[in-house]
Write a protein that holds these residues in place. Structure first.
Motif, mmCIF file in Angstrom:
data_model
loop_
_atom_site.group_PDB
_atom_site.id
_atom_site.type_symbol
_atom_site.label_atom_id
_atom_site.label_comp_id
_atom_site.label_asym_id
_atom_site.label_seq_id
_atom_site.Cartn_x
_atom_site.Cartn_y
_atom_site.Cartn_z
ATOM 1 N N SER A 60 58.882 67.529 12.777
ATOM 2 C CA SER A 60 58.357 66.583 11.780
ATOM 3 C C SER A 60 58.427 67.175 10.377
ATOM 4 C CB SER A 60 56.902 66.242 12.083
ATOM 5 O OG SER A 60 56.776 65.755 13.369
ATOM 6 N N ARG A 63 62.221 67.481 9.339
ATOM 7 C CA ARG A 63 62.725 66.113 9.168
ATOM 8 C C ARG A 63 62.463 65.645 7.724
ATOM 9 N NH1 ARG A 63 66.558 63.017 10.975
ATOM 10 N NH2 ARG A 63 66.586 61.883 9.051
ATOM 11 N N ALA A 64 61.336 66.113 7.167
ATOM 12 C CA ALA A 64 61.001 65.739 5.780
ATOM 13 C C ALA A 64 62.077 66.248 4.821
ATOM 14 C CB ALA A 64 59.636 66.288 5.394
ATOM 15 N N ASN A 67 65.135 64.063 5.318
ATOM 16 C CA ASN A 67 64.897 62.782 4.631
ATOM 17 C C ASN A 67 65.075 62.923 3.124
ATOM 18 O OD1 ASN A 67 64.265 61.557 7.055
ATOM 19 N ND2 ASN A 67 62.050 61.746 6.798
ATOM 20 N N LEU A 122 57.264 47.288 -6.293
ATOM 21 C CA LEU A 122 56.662 46.928 -5.000
ATOM 22 C C LEU A 122 56.417 45.417 -4.939
ATOM 23 C CD1 LEU A 122 55.561 48.223 -2.370
ATOM 24 C CD2 LEU A 122 53.331 48.333 -3.450
ATOM 25 N N ALA A 148 60.292 45.862 0.642
ATOM 26 C CA ALA A 148 59.220 46.769 0.218
ATOM 27 C C ALA A 148 58.839 47.674 1.383
ATOM 28 C CB ALA A 148 58.011 45.968 -0.236
ATOM 29 N N ASN A 149 58.314 48.836 1.055
ATOM 30 C CA ASN A 149 57.853 49.793 2.057
ATOM 31 C C ASN A 149 58.969 50.262 2.987
ATOM 32 O OD1 ASN A 149 55.005 49.518 1.258
ATOM 33 N ND2 ASN A 149 55.240 47.450 2.065
ATOM 34 N N GLN A 227 55.998 57.517 -2.334
ATOM 35 C CA GLN A 227 54.642 57.223 -1.863
ATOM 36 C C GLN A 227 54.311 55.750 -2.074
ATOM 37 O OE1 GLN A 227 52.744 59.230 -0.208
ATOM 38 N NE2 GLN A 227 50.821 58.114 -0.181
ATOM 39 N N GLY A 231 56.234 53.151 1.636
ATOM 40 C CA GLY A 231 55.303 52.687 2.661
ATOM 41 C C GLY A 231 54.978 53.726 3.711
ATOM 42 N N ASN A 232 55.243 55.010 3.382
ATOM 43 C CA ASN A 232 54.943 56.096 4.334
ATOM 44 C C ASN A 232 55.580 55.865 5.695
ATOM 45 O OD1 ASN A 232 53.677 58.164 3.071
ATOM 46 N ND2 ASN A 232 51.605 57.527 3.556
ATOM 47 N N ASN A 233 56.686 55.143 5.716
ATOM 48 C CA ASN A 233 57.354 54.967 7.004
ATOM 49 C C ASN A 233 58.218 56.168 7.348
ATOM 50 O OD1 ASN A 233 56.449 52.489 8.128
ATOM 51 N ND2 ASN A 233 57.374 51.465 6.373
ATOM 52 N N GLU A 234 58.340 57.075 6.428
ATOM 53 C CA GLU A 234 58.914 58.394 6.665
ATOM 54 C C GLU A 234 58.358 59.287 5.563
ATOM 55 O OE1 GLU A 234 63.140 58.141 6.286
ATOM 56 O OE2 GLU A 234 63.067 57.564 4.184
ATOM 57 N N LEU A 235 58.331 60.577 5.836
ATOM 58 C CA LEU A 235 57.806 61.495 4.827
ATOM 59 C C LEU A 235 58.935 62.251 4.163
ATOM 60 C CD1 LEU A 235 54.736 63.162 6.587
ATOM 61 C CD2 LEU A 235 54.693 61.487 4.759
ATOM 62 N N LEU A 240 54.934 65.599 2.166
ATOM 63 C CA LEU A 240 54.482 66.570 3.176
ATOM 64 C C LEU A 240 53.651 67.673 2.517
ATOM 65 C CD1 LEU A 240 54.744 67.374 6.199
ATOM 66 C CD2 LEU A 240 56.696 68.785 5.553
ATOM 67 N N MET A 243 50.251 66.375 1.569
ATOM 68 C CA MET A 243 49.437 66.147 2.765
ATOM 69 C C MET A 243 48.658 67.409 3.176
ATOM 70 S SD MET A 243 51.105 64.378 6.032
ATOM 71 C CE MET A 243 50.133 63.990 7.453
ATOM 72 N N LYS B 207 52.251 52.498 15.220
ATOM 73 C CA LYS B 207 53.234 52.661 14.137
ATOM 74 C C LYS B 207 54.428 51.731 14.377
ATOM 75 C CE LYS B 207 55.659 54.602 10.759
ATOM 76 N NZ LYS B 207 56.525 55.745 10.941
ATOM 77 N N LEU B 212 53.734 49.245 7.355
ATOM 78 C CA LEU B 212 53.558 50.369 6.430
ATOM 79 C C LEU B 212 52.306 51.161 6.766
ATOM 80 C CD1 LEU B 212 51.440 49.894 3.529
ATOM 81 C CD2 LEU B 212 52.596 47.770 3.991
ATOM 82 N N VAL B 213 52.298 52.376 6.260
ATOM 83 C CA VAL B 213 51.107 53.223 6.339
ATOM 84 C C VAL B 213 50.751 53.548 4.900
ATOM 85 C CG1 VAL B 213 50.136 55.361 7.273
ATOM 86 C CG2 VAL B 213 52.013 54.224 8.482
ATOM 87 N N GLU B 227 51.413 40.782 2.145
ATOM 88 C CA GLU B 227 52.504 41.580 2.704
ATOM 89 C C GLU B 227 52.221 41.867 4.187
ATOM 90 O OE1 GLU B 227 55.166 42.315 0.990
ATOM 91 O OE2 GLU B 227 56.190 43.749 2.285
ATOM 92 N N LEU B 352 53.947 59.573 11.403
ATOM 93 C CA LEU B 352 54.570 59.050 10.182
ATOM 94 C C LEU B 352 56.089 59.192 10.226
ATOM 95 C CD1 LEU B 352 52.156 60.376 7.394
ATOM 96 C CD2 LEU B 352 52.349 58.049 8.235
ATOM 97 N N GLN B 353 56.561 60.281 10.806
ATOM 98 C CA GLN B 353 58.011 60.523 10.843
ATOM 99 C C GLN B 353 58.722 59.751 11.947
ATOM 100 O OE1 GLN B 353 59.116 61.651 8.285
ATOM 101 N NE2 GLN B 353 59.063 63.863 7.982
ATOM 102 N N GLN B 355 60.342 56.828 14.069
ATOM 103 C CA GLN B 355 61.058 55.611 13.656
ATOM 104 C C GLN B 355 60.982 54.560 14.749
ATOM 105 O OE1 GLN B 355 62.376 55.256 10.529
ATOM 106 N NE2 GLN B 355 61.391 57.219 10.198
#
Lengths: 281, 355
Positions: A60, A63-64, A67, A122, A148-149, A227, A231-235, A240, A243, B207, B212-213, B227, B352-353, B355
């Protein structure tokens, strides 16, 4: 005479001393402090690389970094592709007396706050936002797009900002180009496309690389855009890092991650510096 | 986490950044200097106290206990007088030697809801170091014109395909991990590392169903703008402040229960203005102070004191009458050890990471 040469010798040092002190205080000292913190350095001896090993062993975490590299690479590429023609139009197609005004108009949106601009994007990209609304009303879509997100939103937000930065550096390169080069190419029988590919483009590459490097550095370290728009769907790496601080205050791990990020920027700099050096010769 | 060398290392770093310290240091010792959450920055809360005492309350907002302690570490002892803090984190401050015991006989403890006094966290070694000032629930926030309110009575709806892509998750790992634990029948107080795989399974499903988070502003905006229709971890802190503009925003305490959040006030042991700091705490805990804090422009929340001077409309929005039932069905934030906390945060990162 001897006294004068002493002053001559000391003068450059005196002139650079404020800059050196500034760099020592606000870059070298914090950098060393962060490096020691990342190693959990203890005054009585002992340190550990556990914070670094965590990064490389936790999928994890690394991965950041992947990304971040993917997003930043994409942003840099798209920004260059959009900025070059834009800069070329400004430099070549707009009459010189209007160029200042055109540049001013182009950078006008950047007088607003970066955070406000990100939140505005957004709202523009939201399910009920301007983009989806327009596409639905024109019948091009039957269901709204998820914009969005997402990573796409992050890239759009970044590109909006960095296209202008790149445009300015490329515009400067184009304006510095001696017009006689193009005339010489034309005299030798090269058409406009050939002149652009073999003369204009190579000579403006330093401006492109400088802009691309700035884009890479600023985008890979940016926390706000991913951020707000991602949408925090990946970091990404800055998220990171943040956090680790928020609740737990894990500054050693945050420092290690920040230094890893810095290493990536250094690698990018070395790559660009070498390339630019070739161009200068 | 910090080694013995770290304080001196930090001091050196701070000395090298005098300018930045000047920015975050409070203005004057005669004033009251408070490290706060955004709800305490509301002039409607601060001004009556400032006027009554002829002083200025200098505030510095922060998010997250770690970030708050970092500000204290970078400041001079005595720079700060009071701090707003997650009730469960008071022992962390006591362990660092930051907080001063509070005189229980000078605080309106009898007015507090029993369930939110949180003595397990606010009292350490028999001394009170914090007093709960505001609380609420991390539960299911939703738009009742877009979803079936009956569905919102169970956490299983959060994993239901029916709501796929219509859900936002509040980006704070402790309450959401707590909610995931409740959904599989675990008590938040008993969580161990062995429970994490089952919690992970719930989080990953959640998730997968979400859009979104988001942190406070992003998740509030997502629910308010349509949304998303559901906010996991939402509660009165999201819906109450927007109730007048959007009465469809609502929250439920599902059958599995909710997570009780609670924020406290603590006084710094190095404060040079302890009398005024105590006065400030007493003011915030007074019926008027409690009402102003509960309805702060930043976010609303339940006042810890039953004596809060709220009007009927405000009580209705906060669902005052339902509190005894809600409290009965709620469990406090997980309060993990440092090691388990780290594992929980890593689990959140993995979620969060994904998919």
């Amino acid at each position: 005479m001897n006294e004068l040469s002493k002053i001559d010798r000391a003068l450059p040092w005196m002139l650079v001393t404020p800059a050196l002190l500034w760099t020592l205080l606000f870059f070298v000292a914090p950098f060393v402090a962060m490096a020691l913190l990342s190693l959990n350095f203890q005054a009585e001896g002992g340190m550990t690389v556990s914070n670094y090993s965590q990064f490389f062993t936790n999928p994890s975490y690394y991965r950041a970094m992947i990304n971040s590299l993917e997003v930043t690479g994409m942003v840099t590429l798209i920004s260059v592709l959009l900025a070059y023609p834009f800069a070329w139009i400004l430099a070549e197609q707009i009459p010189p007396r209007l160029q200042r005004l055109a540049l001013l108009l182009a950078i006008l949106p950047f007088w607003t706050s970066y955070v406000v601009r990100s939140y505005s994007w957004l709202l523009v990209l939201a399910q009920n936002g301007v983009v989806n609304d327009a596409l639905l009303r024109t019948g091009l879509l039957t269901d709204p797009l998820q914009l969005a997100n997402t990573r796409t939103a992050t890239i759009i937000g970044f590109v909006h900002f960095f296209v202008m930065l790149l445009t300015l550096t490329i515009f400067a390169s184009l304006k510095q180009l001696n017009p006689s080069y193009r005339k010489a190419a034309a005299d030798l029988g090269a058409g406009p496309i050939r002149t652009f590919i073999h003369v204009v483009l190579p000579l403006t590459i330093p401006g492109v690389v400088v802009g691309a490097f700035l884009t890479f550095v600023l985008a890979i370290g940016d926390y706000i855009t991913p951020q707000i728009l991602g949408g925090n769907n990946e970091l990404l790496m800055p998220q990171l890092i943040m956090m680790q601080i928020g609740r737990r205050g894990d500054f050693p791990l945050a420092s290690a991650l920040a230094l890893i990020l810095m290493a990536m920027v250094t690698i990018a700099y070395i790559a660009c510096a070498r390339w630019l050096k070739i161009e200068r010769t | 986490m910090f080694t013995s060398f770290m304080p001196s290392l930090k001091r050196s770093a701070c000395a090298a950044a005098i300018a930045s310290i000047a920015v975050i240091s409070p203005a004057a010792a005669a004033d009251l200097n408070a490290l706060i959450w955004c709800d305490h920055a509301d002039p409607a809360l601060l001004k009556p106290f400032e006027d009554a005492n002829g002083i200025k309350v200098n505030v510095k907002e922060f998010e997250g206990t770690g970030a708050g302690f970092a500000i204290v570490d970078q400041s001079q002892p005595g720079d700060w007088d009071v701090m707003v803090i997650d009730s469960i984190d008071i022992p962390r401050g006591v362990e660092k030697g930051l907080f001063e015991p509070l005189p229980e006989d000078k605080l309106p403890l009898a007015d507090l809801y029993d369930e939110v006094t949180m003595d397990g966290s606010t009292r350490v070694d028999g001394k009170r170091y914090g007093i709960t000032e505001k609380f609420g629930y991390n539960t299911i926030g939703f738009n009742n014109s877009k979803v079936d309110p009956a569905d919102m009575q169970s956490m299983s709806a959060l994993l239901d395909e029916k709501y796929k892509g219509r859900i936002a998750i509040y980006d704070y790992y402790l309450p959401i991990i707590g909610m995931a634990a409740l959904s599989i029948g675990k008590n938040t107080a008993d969580l161990t590392e062995a429970d994490l795989p089952a919690i992970k399974e719930v989080l990953l499903k959640m998730k997968g169903n979400s859009k979104l988070v988001g942190e406070v502003t992003a998740s509030q905006t997502a629910l308010a703008t349509g949304e998303v229709d559901i906010l996991v971890g939402g509660g009165e802190w999201v819906t109450a402040g927007l109730a007048r503009e959007n009465p469809a925003l609502d929250f439920s305490v599902p059958k599995e229960g909710a997570i009780l959040w609670s924020q406290s006030l603590a006084m710094f042991s190095a404060s040079k203005n302890k009398d005024m700091a105590l006065k400030f705490i007493q003011y915030v805990m007074s019926p008027e102070g409690q009402a102003r804090l509960a309805t702060s422009s930043c976010y609303w929340g339940m006042p810890a004191s039953k004596a809060a001077a709220l009007d009927d409309a405000q009580k209705k929005i906060l669902r005052f009458d339902e509190q005894p039932e809600f409290l009965k069905r709620s469990q406090p934030y997980p309060a993990p050890s440092a090691e388990l906390d780290k594992k929980m945060q890593d689990l959140w990162t993995e979620m969060l990471q994904s998919q």
